[in-house]
Design a protein around this motif. Structure first.
Motif, mmCIF file in Angstrom:
data_model
loop_
_atom_site.group_PDB
_atom_site.id
_atom_site.type_symbol
_atom_site.label_atom_id
_atom_site.label_comp_id
_atom_site.label_asym_id
_atom_site.label_seq_id
_atom_site.Cartn_x
_atom_site.Cartn_y
_atom_site.Cartn_z
ATOM 1 N N UNK A 21 112.516 71.629 69.564
ATOM 2 C CA UNK A 21 112.972 71.844 68.184
ATOM 3 C C UNK A 21 111.763 71.825 67.256
ATOM 4 N N UNK A 22 111.926 72.478 66.112
ATOM 5 C CA UNK A 22 110.867 72.506 65.113
ATOM 6 C C UNK A 22 111.503 72.725 63.758
ATOM 7 N N UNK A 23 110.962 72.041 62.758
ATOM 8 C CA UNK A 23 111.358 72.309 61.376
ATOM 9 C C UNK A 23 110.091 72.306 60.530
ATOM 10 N N UNK A 24 110.215 72.225 59.220
ATOM 11 C CA UNK A 24 109.042 72.309 58.350
ATOM 12 C C UNK A 24 108.030 71.191 58.574
ATOM 13 N N UNK A 25 108.505 70.007 58.976
ATOM 14 C CA UNK A 25 107.601 68.860 59.049
ATOM 15 C C UNK A 25 107.490 68.210 60.425
ATOM 16 N N UNK A 26 108.345 68.617 61.380
ATOM 17 C CA UNK A 26 108.330 67.969 62.692
ATOM 18 C C UNK A 26 108.335 68.997 63.823
ATOM 19 N N UNK A 27 107.902 68.525 64.982
ATOM 20 C CA UNK A 27 107.865 69.354 66.182
ATOM 21 C C UNK A 27 108.285 68.456 67.348
ATOM 22 N N UNK A 39 113.245 63.443 78.880
ATOM 23 C CA UNK A 39 112.350 62.672 78.009
ATOM 24 C C UNK A 39 111.506 63.637 77.171
ATOM 25 N N UNK A 40 111.501 63.444 75.874
ATOM 26 C CA UNK A 40 110.731 64.308 74.996
ATOM 27 C C UNK A 40 110.090 63.504 73.884
ATOM 28 N N UNK A 41 109.227 64.166 73.125
ATOM 29 C CA UNK A 41 108.490 63.549 72.023
ATOM 30 C C UNK A 41 108.793 64.286 70.730
ATOM 31 N N UNK A 42 108.844 63.526 69.637
ATOM 32 C CA UNK A 42 108.966 64.107 68.301
ATOM 33 C C UNK A 42 107.753 63.641 67.505
ATOM 34 N N UNK A 43 107.035 64.614 66.924
ATOM 35 C CA UNK A 43 105.815 64.309 66.173
ATOM 36 C C UNK A 43 105.904 64.897 64.776
ATOM 37 N N UNK A 44 105.194 64.289 63.822
ATOM 38 C CA UNK A 44 105.043 64.956 62.528
ATOM 39 C C UNK A 44 104.006 66.065 62.676
ATOM 40 N N UNK A 45 104.197 67.145 61.959
ATOM 41 C CA UNK A 45 103.200 68.217 62.009
ATOM 42 C C UNK A 45 101.888 67.781 61.363
ATOM 43 N N UNK A 46 101.984 66.959 60.334
ATOM 44 C CA UNK A 46 100.790 66.435 59.673
ATOM 45 C C UNK A 46 100.261 65.273 60.517
ATOM 46 N N UNK A 47 98.976 65.278 60.815
ATOM 47 C CA UNK A 47 98.392 64.244 61.656
ATOM 48 C C UNK A 47 98.432 62.880 60.968
ATOM 49 N N UNK A 48 98.832 61.899 61.711
ATOM 50 C CA UNK A 48 98.649 60.490 61.358
ATOM 51 C C UNK A 48 98.424 59.770 62.669
ATOM 52 N N UNK A 49 97.568 58.780 62.644
ATOM 53 C CA UNK A 49 97.127 58.114 63.874
ATOM 54 C C UNK A 49 98.251 57.368 64.568
ATOM 55 N N UNK A 50 99.032 56.608 63.795
ATOM 56 C CA UNK A 50 100.018 55.721 64.421
ATOM 57 C C UNK A 50 101.035 55.253 63.385
ATOM 58 N N UNK A 51 101.860 54.309 63.759
ATOM 59 C CA UNK A 51 102.895 53.772 62.874
ATOM 60 C C UNK A 51 102.313 53.159 61.607
ATOM 61 N N UNK A 52 101.129 52.590 61.695
ATOM 62 C CA UNK A 52 100.517 51.959 60.534
ATOM 63 C C UNK A 52 99.900 52.976 59.586
ATOM 64 N N UNK A 53 99.701 54.199 60.062
ATOM 65 C CA UNK A 53 99.032 55.244 59.291
ATOM 66 C C UNK A 53 99.996 56.277 58.705
ATOM 67 N N UNK A 54 101.129 56.491 59.320
ATOM 68 C CA UNK A 54 102.033 57.579 58.919
ATOM 69 C C UNK A 54 102.652 57.314 57.538
ATOM 70 N N UNK A 55 102.760 58.377 56.740
ATOM 71 C CA UNK A 55 103.409 58.275 55.440
ATOM 72 C C UNK A 55 104.918 58.116 55.591
ATOM 73 N N UNK A 56 105.531 57.524 54.592
ATOM 74 C CA UNK A 56 106.964 57.226 54.646
ATOM 75 C C UNK A 56 107.814 58.486 54.811
ATOM 76 N N UNK A 57 107.461 59.557 54.133
ATOM 77 C CA UNK A 57 108.261 60.786 54.231
ATOM 78 C C UNK A 57 108.184 61.375 55.637
ATOM 79 N N UNK A 58 106.986 61.417 56.222
ATOM 80 C CA UNK A 58 106.848 61.933 57.583
ATOM 81 C C UNK A 58 107.575 61.044 58.582
#
Length: 142
Positions: A21-27, A39-58
């Protein structure tokens, strides 16, 4: 950033993946080292290192996408349950340093499910230690 990050390369289409699946902000794509069937993975399209780094919206977008995919996993694959797993830091088993949520279908049929718990749920801890840690964390939360 795709030349430095495997998942950025996947999002950019430079590294092959089995896209789910893919949308404007996730893949979302299939994990090549699956703990269970589907088993699959969901990532933000915008890079962030980890849980401590990711923005709230992503973080919110990835979580909502993971929930949508978990519903499909349950219905389409007949999963008996689903785990969402995030590993933050090498000591917490993170191996790719781009925030991601694992969507791991769980099955009663263990030929489809190879994941086992690394701890024993239901084994109580020391109530005084739990309370003391809870108090420390309560005071530290923003």
């Amino acid at each position: 950033m795709s030349d430095q990050c495997l998942f950025c390369g996947i999002v950019a289409g430079e590294v092959p993946s089995a896209k789910v699946a893919e949308d404007d902000t996730t893949y979302a794509f299939m994990d090549i080292n699956p703990a269970s069937d589907g088993h699959l993975l969901v990532v933000p399209k915008r890079h962030s290192k980890d849980l401590l780094d990711i923005g709230a919206a992503d973080l919110a977008d990835v979580t909502v996408a993971a929930q949508r995919i978990a519903k499909a996993v349950s219905k389409e694959l007949g999963a008996d349950g689903v785990n969402l797993l995030n590993c933050c830091g090498a000591d917490a088993w993170q191996t790719v340093f781009h925030f991601h949520l694992h969507v791991i279908p769980r099955y009663v049929d263990k030929t489809k499910d190879r994941l086992v718990l690394p701890w024993r749920p239901g084994v109580p801890g020391d109530p005084a230690a739990i309370a003391a840690l809870g108090a420390r964390l309560s005071a530290a939360v923003d």
